[in-house]
Design an enzyme around this catalytic site. Structure first.
Site, PDB file in Angstrom:
ATOM      1  N   ARG A 156      -3.982  -9.947   4.497  1.00 58.68           N
ATOM      2  CA  ARG A 156      -4.296 -10.004   3.062  1.00 58.68           C
ATOM      3  C   ARG A 156      -3.054  -9.538   2.312  1.00 58.68           C
ATOM      4  NH1 ARG A 156      -6.342  -6.672  -0.954  1.00 58.68           N
ATOM      5  NH2 ARG A 156      -7.821  -7.678  -2.356  1.00 58.68           N
ATOM      6  N   LYS A 213       0.826  -1.217   0.000  1.00 62.55           N
ATOM      7  CA  LYS A 213       0.000   0.000   0.000  1.00 62.55           C
ATOM      8  C   LYS A 213       0.856   1.261   0.000  1.00 62.55           C
ATOM      9  CE  LYS A 213      -4.407  -1.642   0.931  1.00 62.55           C
ATOM     10  NZ  LYS A 213      -5.486  -1.862   1.853  1.00 62.55           N
TER      11      LYS A 213
HETATM   12  C1  9MG Z   1     -10.100  -5.377  -1.737  1.00 62.23           C
HETATM   13  N1  9MG Z   1      -9.176  -4.777  -0.791  1.00 62.23           N
HETATM   14  C2  9MG Z   1      -8.138  -3.957  -1.095  1.00 62.23           C
HETATM   15  N2  9MG Z   1      -7.519  -3.582   0.030  1.00 62.23           N
HETATM   16  C3  9MG Z   1      -8.160  -4.190   1.045  1.00 62.23           C
HETATM   17  C4  9MG Z   1      -7.996  -4.196   2.436  1.00 62.23           C
HETATM   18  O1  9MG Z   1      -7.071  -3.472   3.023  1.00 62.23           O
HETATM   19  N3  9MG Z   1      -8.832  -4.922   3.181  1.00 62.23           N
HETATM   20  C5  9MG Z   1      -9.823  -5.664   2.595  1.00 62.23           C
HETATM   21  N4  9MG Z   1     -10.632  -6.376   3.399  1.00 62.23           N
HETATM   22  N5  9MG Z   1     -10.033  -5.684   1.274  1.00 62.23           N
HETATM   23  C6  9MG Z   1      -9.210  -4.957   0.528  1.00 62.23           C
END
Ligand code: 9MG
Length: 295
Positions: A272, A237
């Site tokens: 994630r 990010k």
């Molecule tokens: C789809 N998506 C992109 N970034 C995300 C994040 O930080 N959390 C979740 N749950 N989905 C995300």
């Protein structure tokens, strides 16, 4: 601050189990035309060629082999500045991949969508968890999710993807995200979606400045008081890039891993990530050092 215990130790994702007794890795599988390394192979407007589908399924199976215990499949970009896609296009992107992958892995599949039509078709095709960056606030999403009977990740977002990074503003970002969770949980319960089926995500980078993101990460533990698994997405990010003096996306791996481990230390249960193997290895060492041997 002591961490509150989870309500459940295993999540039933449409018949496939996800253990919550230790941190888990969710591998990201984007099925958007801009996510392909071979440009021009598929514009995204026509039907997905079977070779493209097979390549995506193979990428997902590789993530499972590397230690991902859940795969998150998305057909619409939610990056800052992204433009929405229509229902038919999103369905055409994700459903063939979910259908084939579901038959080839015992690991749960998550559908990253905010559209009720996509939620329904994805669960029918084999998805066992809904990851909704809109936290079921889109028309029809709450009712659909309640009926489908699978767990749902409620993510916090201020604004909407197209404009959310223009001027994010909070009085107290941690308190406001906690209030948001409390309201969404109550709304879900009132709609027949029980608390035990919910996961929470503070939504790093979704309508937040670097300072907001850092405050949320430092105070993540506070959100464990809901007794629900915390899912976090920090991988590659812009906050990682900003902390690394503007590092490009492909130079954010080590920073992403450091942030992910910090999130686990502060109470995150599901990470994630794009880079599954390095994340699994880092997590394995982290857990071993804490006295918890992962394998
Ligand atoms: C789809 N998506 C992109 N970034 C995300 C994040 O930080 N959390 C979740 N749950 N989905 C995300």
């Amino acid at each position: 601050m002591p961490r509150s215990p989870l309500l459940l130790t295993t999540l039933d994702c449409g018949g496939k189990a996800l253990s919550l007794t230790r941190p888990q890795i969710m591998g990201i599988l984007n099925v958007t035309p801009d996510s392909f390394s071979e440009p021009g192979r598929w514009s995204g407007e026509e039907e997905m060629p079977s070779a493209v589908c097979a390549a995506r399924v193979s990428d997902a199976l590789e993530m499972v082999a590397a230690g991902a215990t859940i795969i998150d499949i998305g057909g619409e970009s939610t990056r800052p500045g992204s433009t929405p896609v229509g229902v038919d296009e999103e369905l055409a992107r994700v459903i063939p991949v979910i259908t084939q992958l579901a038959q080839r892995t015992h690991r749960p599949i998550s559908i990253d969508t905010s559209k009720p039509e996509v939620m329904r078709a994805a669960v029918a095709a084999g998805a066992g968890l809904i990851n909704d960056v809109w936290a079921l606030r889109r028309p029809g999403a709450l009712e659909s999710a309640a009926e489908l009977g699978v767990p749902v990740c409620l993510m916090h977002m201020q604004g909407e993807p197209g404009t959310m990074q223009h001027t994010p503003r909070y009085r107290d970002v941690v308190a406001e995200v906690a209030d948001f969770f409390a309201h969404r949980i109550a709304t879900c319960e009132a709609a027949g979606l029980p608390r035990q089926r919910l996961l929470l995500d503070p939504g790093f980078g979704f309508g937040k400045t670097l300072e907001h993101n850092l405050q949320l990460l430092h105070n993540l533990e506070l959100f464990t008081h809901f007794g629900l698994p915390l899912l976090v997405g920090l991988s590659r990010k812009s906050m990682i890039g900003a902390l690394l003096n503007g590092a490009a996306v492909e130079q954010r791996l080590y920073g992403s891993i450091a942030a992910a481990l910090s999130a686990v230390q502060h109470g995150a249960t599901i990470l994630r990530v794009h880079d599954v193997r390095p994340s699994v290895e880092a997590l394995t060492i982290y857990c071993a050092l804490k006295g918890d041997l992962r394998r």
